[in-house]
Scaffold this motif. Structure first.
Motif, PDB file in Angstrom:
ATOM      1  N   VAL A 136       0.839  -1.196   0.000  1.00 16.84           N
ATOM      2  CA  VAL A 136       0.000   0.000   0.000  1.00 16.84           C
ATOM      3  C   VAL A 136       0.874   1.247   0.000  1.00 16.84           C
ATOM      4  O   VAL A 136       0.670   2.164  -0.780  1.00 16.84           O
ATOM      5  N   SER A 137       1.874   1.233   0.884  1.00 21.76           N
ATOM      6  CA  SER A 137       2.709   2.418   0.981  1.00 21.76           C
ATOM      7  C   SER A 137       3.409   2.699  -0.349  1.00 21.76           C
ATOM      8  O   SER A 137       3.450   3.819  -0.815  1.00 21.76           O
ATOM      9  N   SER A 138       3.921   1.665  -1.009  1.00 22.27           N
ATOM     10  CA  SER A 138       4.651   1.918  -2.242  1.00 22.27           C
ATOM     11  C   SER A 138       3.680   2.309  -3.376  1.00 22.27           C
ATOM     12  O   SER A 138       4.033   3.036  -4.279  1.00 22.27           O
ATOM     13  N   TYR A 139       2.450   1.813  -3.286  1.00 15.23           N
ATOM     14  CA  TYR A 139       1.415   2.210  -4.252  1.00 15.23           C
ATOM     15  C   TYR A 139       1.145   3.713  -4.106  1.00 15.23           C
ATOM     16  O   TYR A 139       1.099   4.460  -5.097  1.00 15.23           O
ATOM     17  N   ASN A 140       0.976   4.140  -2.840  1.00 16.39           N
ATOM     18  CA  ASN A 140       0.783   5.573  -2.601  1.00 16.39           C
ATOM     19  C   ASN A 140       1.952   6.386  -3.132  1.00 16.39           C
ATOM     20  O   ASN A 140       1.767   7.447  -3.726  1.00 16.39           O
TER      21      ASN A 140
END
Lengths: 233, 233
Positions: B7-11
């Motif tokens: 999720v963090s890297s998607y953001n």
């Protein structure tokens, strides 16, 4: 069985998207023809038809956009399918702008009403229309046939459109200098020539997208120069 | 933990995409300023800078396109994320065309070299540049702030751009009629005015995309007319 059903209906959606683009392309070709005819014959009725058709073309773009976004959301397409859907978004955007150009040709015809235009003024516009119509048709064919070689040919032929535009620009300028009464009419024709040149640019864009669709690579101007050299050699 | 990481890297990727658009927007604004300056001062060096910058802007569009397609393929985004990614594709495409317009202004300045131009010829071009620069800036702000009301304001202000273009068109035509020696230079300026008007159209497109991003709805001209009426009342 459920999977088969999903796959089959997914394929149906991809086909429907391609059909929507083909339909939009057909409408845009008619709009270019009508726009130019309205200009050459100063036909107010045909101009109105072209202006109204542009709204329909705009609606088609919105519909294709919505179809594409909805397919991406629901189908989560990968690789070549995703490329096809993103390309459809781009091609529809180019076609929408070509529709705008056709509308502008029609609008210019309304502005030219009542002005004295010598038939020779129109020759260049006629020739340019024939060339850019061919470019749009060939670009759309390259797109629907996924023909990268045909796409490159369209891109290379854009030089012809540009050369014709430059020569028409100079020709119209001489009419203006010969007689100041020609200035207003010829200025409108200058802008018509520019609209046609831009239709040629959009044909190139569509051809570039067709190339991307088939090869997965974006065609840069360097590639084109390289390919042109290869073809010449 | 793995999920969090994804999720963090998607953001991060979504932020990187928005930053890429903001960076491209900044470059395009500079290109408009340089293109117009090169025109007003007939500055060959600045014209060359603008023409070279256009290649960089084209490359940025390709990079944004690739980023977006790769994110859709890997992340399978839904709803508002998907909307953000598709909107980025559209906005980058509009900015690329604005870069083309800036390049065309620079090219015209090279064609005007050596011609006699009265300073008054330029006033309208100057005023139009200020207005369309503001339109591009406001449209990009509406986009990055996801501000639908600001987006509608940009769309409504496009009428001002069009009115300014029409009045400049007429003014330049009178200079041409007064003295045939003005014809060539003023014709080039007519096309500069047209390029500026088109930059205004692209600002409207970006604003329409900003509206879509925020609301999930496409802004049609009917909606705009309605909104304009509401604002007037």
């Amino acid at each position: 069985m459920a999977t088969e059903h999903i796959v089959s209906s997914y394929n149906d959606e991809l086909v429907a998207l391609a059909q929507a683009i083909a339909e939009m392309g057909g409408q845009v070709e008619v709009a270019i023809e009508n726009g130019t005819k309205s200009l050459l014959k100063l036909d107010r009725e045909l101009a109105d038809v072209t202006i109204i058709a542009d709204q329909r073309i705009d609606d088609m773009q919105r519909r294709i956009d919505d179809m594409a976004v909805s397919m991406i959301a629901r189908r989560q397409p990968m690789a070549s399918d995703l490329r096809a859907i993103v390309t459809a978004i781009h091609v529809a955007s180019d076609l929408e702008r070509v529709g705008d150009m056709a509308k502008q040709l029609a609008r210019r015809s309304l502005k030219l009403e009542g002005m004295t235009l010598q038939p020779t003024f129109y020759n260049g516009v006629k020739n340019m229309t024939a060339l850019v119509l061919r470019q749009i048709k060939d670009a759309l064919d390259a797109y629907s046939n996924r023909d990268a070689a045909a796409a490159i040919e369209v891109c290379n032929r854009d030089d012809e459109v540009d050369a014709m535009h430059t020569s028409l620009f100079r020709e119209l300028l001489t009419y203006m200098m010969e007689d100041p009464r020609n200035i207003t009419a010829c200025t409108h024709l200058l802008f018509c020539a520019k609209s046609l040149e831009r239709i040629g640019d959009h044909a190139t864009n569509i051809a570039e997208r067709a190339y991307y669709l088939q090869t997965g690579k974006q065609l840069t101007s360097d590639d084109q120069d390289l390919l042109r050299t290869q073809i010449k050699i």
